[in-house]
Design an enzyme around this catalytic site. Structure first.
Site, short mmCIF file in Angstrom:
data_model
loop_
_atom_site.label_atom_id
_atom_site.label_comp_id
_atom_site.label_asym_id
_atom_site.label_seq_id
_atom_site.Cartn_x
_atom_site.Cartn_y
_atom_site.Cartn_z
N ASP A 113 0.78 -1.28 -0.04
CA ASP A 113 0.10 0.06 -0.15
C ASP A 113 0.98 1.26 0.08
O ASP A 113 2.10 1.25 0.18
CB ASP A 113 -1.04 -0.12 1.08
N LYS A 114 0.32 2.44 -0.29
CA LYS A 114 0.88 3.57 -0.28
C LYS A 114 1.87 4.06 0.83
O LYS A 114 2.82 4.64 0.64
CB LYS A 114 -0.15 4.71 -0.57
#
Length: 244
Positions: A113-114
Site C-alpha cells: 500500500d501507499k
C-alpha cells in the site's frame, strides 16, 4: 529441450516499447539497429528470441532491453502506488519510460500500500506472478512493523494460532510468526496477502502500525545499500530464492 521462440524484429522491438513497427523500419534504414555488430536493415526478418539477445543487439548505440520474462526488484518508497491506473506517483515511474509500453505489460507481484515501503517485485511473466502470489505456494513475506504502543506479549501466540479472524472476514488467517525486536517493533512473517493484512492483524490486538517495511519475500531480501526508489534486474538464481 524447450523450443526457442522467434519473432520479427519490428514486432519484437515494438512489443518492448521502442516504437511502432513503422518507426522501427525507419530506424533500421538509418542504421540504428545492429545485431552481432552488423547493421540490421530488414526488420521483417525473424530472429531467435534468446536471453542473450541484449548482449548481441543494440538500438541506437545502446544494448537492447531485457526480453520478456524479466523480474525487477524495487525498494519501494513511501507515497508510491502499485497501480497502472491511479493518479499520482506510481512505482512504474522509476522504470525507463518505454517500459510502460511493453507487451506483455510489467505488473507488480502483489502490492504494497501507499504507506508501506520495501521489497517489491515487478515482472512481465504472468506465470511467475501467479506462482508467487498463489496461496498454495505459501511464499513467506517478512515485514518490519513499528507500533504506536508497546506489545503486550500475547500477539505471538495469537498470530501463530491460525484462529485469528480479521474484521469483516469469515475465514481465519493462516498461522504467522512474530519476532519481537523491541517493545514497539516486531518482524512478522505471513504467507497470505490479504488486504492491509499486517496492519489489520495488529489492529485486532488493539495496536496501530505507524511504519511498515517489507524486508523479505521467500529467501529473497533487499540487497544492503539499496536506496528507496532504486531497482535491479534479478538473475535466475535470485528468482529461485523467492521459493526457498
Amino acid at each position: 529441450m524447450a523450443k526457442i521462440p522467434t519473432s520479427r524484429v519490428d514486432k519484437l522491438l515494438s512489443s518492448m516499447g521502442y516504437g511502432s513497427r513503422n518507426e522501427m523500419a525507419r530506424m533500421a534504414k538509418a542504421g540504428g539497429i545492429t545485431l552481432d555488430a552488423a547493421e540490421l536493415l530488414d526488420v521483417t526478418k525473424r530472429i531467435p528470441v534468446t536471453p542473450d539477445l541484449p548482449t548481441r543487439m543494440e538500438i541506437e548505440g545502446e544494448a537492447l532491453d531485457p526480453v520478456a520474462g524479466m523480474v525487477i526488484l524495487l525498494n519501494k518508497p513511501l507515497g508510491m502506488t502499485c497501480s497502472h491506473k491511479e493518479d499520482g506517483a506510481l512505482v512504474y515511474d522509476f522504470l525507463p519510460e518505454r517500459w510502460k509500453r511493453r507487451d506483455p505489460a510489467i505488473s507488480t507481484i502483489g502490492r504494497l500500500d501507499k504507506q508501506t515501503s520495501g521489497l517489491l517485485l515487478l515482472t512481465d511473466d504472468g506465470d511467475l506472478l501467479h506462482r508467487v502470489i498463489s496461496p498454495k505456494r505459501h511464499v513467506k513475506k517478512t515485514y518490519r512493523a513499528k507500533l504506536a504502543r508497546p506489545l503486550d506479549g500475547t500477539e505471538g501466540e495469537l498470530f501463530a494460532s491460525g484462529h485469528l479472524m480479521l474484521e469483516g472476514e469469515d475465514k481465519p488467517l493462516a498461522p504467522a510468526e512474530l519476532e519481537v525486536v523491541s517493545e514497539t517493533e516486531a518482524l512478522l512473517n505471513v504467507t497470505e496477502g490479504r488486504y492491509h493484512q499486517v496492519r489489520r492483524m495488529f489492529a485486532a490486538t488493539g495496536n496501530h502500525v505507524e511504519k511498515l517495511h517489507r524486508e523479505r519475500l521467500g529467501g529473497l531480501s533487499l540487497p544492503d545499500g539499496t536506496a528507496p526508489g532504486q531497482w535491479k534486474l534479478l538473475s535466475e538464481e535470485e528468482i529461485a530464492l523467492i521459493f526457498q
